[in-house]
Design an enzyme around this catalytic site. Structure first.
Site, PDB file in Angstrom:
ATOM      1  N   LEU A  17       0.835  -1.206   0.000  1.00 46.49           N
ATOM      2  CA  LEU A  17       0.000   0.000   0.000  1.00 46.49           C
ATOM      3  C   LEU A  17       0.867   1.253   0.000  1.00 46.49           C
ATOM      4  CD1 LEU A  17      -2.839   1.299   0.205  1.00 46.49           C
ATOM      5  CD2 LEU A  17      -2.537   1.265   2.695  1.00 46.49           C
ATOM      6  N   HIS A 237     -16.644  -0.449   2.526  1.00 44.16           N
ATOM      7  CA  HIS A 237     -16.879   0.333   1.301  1.00 44.16           C
ATOM      8  C   HIS A 237     -18.365   0.457   0.960  1.00 44.16           C
ATOM      9  CE1 HIS A 237     -12.671   0.077   1.056  1.00 44.16           C
ATOM     10  NE2 HIS A 237     -12.550  -0.989   0.304  1.00 44.16           N
TER      11      HIS A 237
END
Length: 487
Positions: A17, A237
């Site tokens: 990431l 999400h």
């Protein structure tokens, strides 16, 4: 708003990431003149490494992941000078002391800590910072998901961080909230007078939210198995998107007002039971097939053993409040889907009475549909009825499209990495696009009801071939209500 933090401390700096998103985002903020003067990035990982060796790794990542037209040698050279590397193991207090020396004299100008590590290291890392004297009133801490694996473990993680940081210092990251198109949902709803009067059970028949991925495990075997699509995608999400499109208008655009309204929606989600999961949920797992012309293996083959972890989930949810009573929300997400896409479909109810009907003739009248595509294309598409040109006395209607491509409308402006927005807000102390503790816990409360229902009903995963939109039972989930998924 306080002065932005002058120091950015990144744990997990050698991870994927950091290489793909965080360092390119920091580079872009520097290139655009958005970082404070005398900005310092302190990168931390478990590996022993010199500053120069780590800087070389960062520059290699920038060349790999930045678009060619964004990489500039002069900016990259300046960026290098901002970075220092300090190895830190959460179990070694002496390494936190060495870290404190790297930041000595800078704490009063603000410190933003970013935890891109497993959640099990959140609390020990925070405690190490506290013991080293690195937590002050203007220290902020950001945490990547997952925040736990259920409500109980989520509370444990939040308690560990909350014992050392006040809630207004804690920034829980959901990178979807950094996407321009997700933020644009607020502008669409509350910046246009024609939508909000219709945004309720009186005018809307149902809502669909789809987040499809074409990838499989992609090196996430150790994390994903035992977690699955419900925890990995729906809990964060999809529920964040759902809360934005269904919340009441906030009094103002500030962190407290926006998140107050989001959590009200999340708390209004109707819990599921062992009975309702049978009709209102589908679990699936991909088997061998073809995705976009490429032959791929099944989940069990990638994993190397059989597993009951779902790689696809479809849900029929209800929000029990005045605005949304009786409106079904169809949610689905999965891996090895035919296409990578995230979109919201708002299906309006039919016109109450058609003036165009004549005996023996249909009208062609269709309910209006609003489609909001979040990725990979970004557009807002409204399907409306129009008269077909001609001299016939019978009015013939056809569905036409009002199409706004956000990519084309803002063609001259660079599309930002979601993490650019989030890092900038972290440095500035703006929590609007971050998730509050009560939001996380409301999300887990609903997700836990589904997981408990699955366990009690002994609900197994249904196979689906890679390259399809999930098992056939996911189609039945929505079609038994007279609707269809928008593919």
């Amino acid at each position: 708003m306080t002065e932005p933090s002058a120091t950015f401390l990144l744990f997990g700096a050698t991870g994927d990431l950091a290489r793909r998103m965080i360092f390119p985002s920091l580079y872009n903020l520097l290139a655009d003149g958005l970082l404070p003067d005398d900005f310092l990035i302190v990168a931390s990982g478990r590996s022993e490494m010199s500053d120069d060796a780590f800087r070389e790794e960062v520059c290699a990542a920038l060349r790999q992941f930045l678009p060619a037209d964004r990489y500039d040698d002069e900016v990259a050279s300046q960026f290098r000078t901002m970075i220092g590397y300090q190895p830190v193991d959460a179990a070694k207090p002496d390494q936190f002391a060495a870290l404190a020396q790297r930041i000595d004299g800078r704490l009063e100008r603000g410190l933003s800590v970013y935890l891109s590590t497993p959640p099990s290291l959140f609390a020990p890392t925070a405690q190490g910072l506290a013991d080293a004297g690195l937590i002050a009133a203007n220290t902020r801490i950001a945490m990547e998901k997952p925040i736990g694996k259920d409500l109980a473990s989520s509370k444990q993680v939040n308690d560990g961080i909350g014992a050392l940081f006040a809630e207004d210092q804690i920034f829980r990251v959901d990178h979807y909230l950094g996407k321009e198109t997700v933020q644009n949902l607020l502008a669409l709803r509350f910046g246009n007078v024609m939508f909000e009067p219709l945004w309720n059970t009186g005018a809307i028949d149902h809502v669909q939210i789809t987040v499809g991925e074409t990838v499989g495990l992609e090196g996430r075997v150790s994390y994903y198995d035992g977690v699955g699509a419900l925890r990995d995608m729906v809990q964060n999400h999809i529920l964040q998107i759902l809360s934005i499109i269904t919340m009441e208008p906030p009094a103002r655009m500030d962190p407290t007002a926006v998140r107050d309204e989001k959590v009200k929606v999340l708390r209004s989600l109707r819990p599921m039971t062992a009975e309702t999961v049978k009709t209102n949920s589908v679990r699936g797992q991909y088997t061998p097939g073809a995705v976009q012309g490429e032959i791929v293996t099944g989940y069990a083959d990638e994993l190397g053993q059989p597993s009951d972890t779902e790689t696809f989930v479809a849900l029929k949810a209800y929000i029990d409040n005045w605005r949304w009573q009786g409106v079904p929300f169809y949610l689905r997400t999965g891996k090895r889907m035919p296409a990578r896409q995230s979109e919201i479909l708002i299906q309006f109810k039919p016109v109450r009475h058609s003036i165009f009907w004549r005996a023996g003739h249909g009208t062609g009248l269709e309910p209006n549909t609003l489609i909001i595509r979040l990725q990979p294309e970004e557009y807002i598409r409204l399907l409306i009825m129009s008269k077909r040109p001609g001299l016939e006395r019978q009015v013939h209607l056809e569905e036409v499209t009002l199409d706004v491509s956000l990519t084309a409308a803002f063609a001259g402006q660079r599309r930002r990495i979601a993490y650019e927005r989030l890092i900038l807000d972290l440095l500035a102390g703006d929590q609007t696009l971050f998730v509050r503790r009560d939001e996380v816990e409301a999300q887990w409360t609903w997700i836990d009801s589904i997981i408990d229902g699955w366990k009690e009903a002994n609900m197994k995963v249904a196979p689906y071939s890679s390259g399809n939109w999930g098992p056939s039972s996911a189609i039945a989930l929505i079609e038994r209500d007279g609707a269809s998924w928008h593919d």
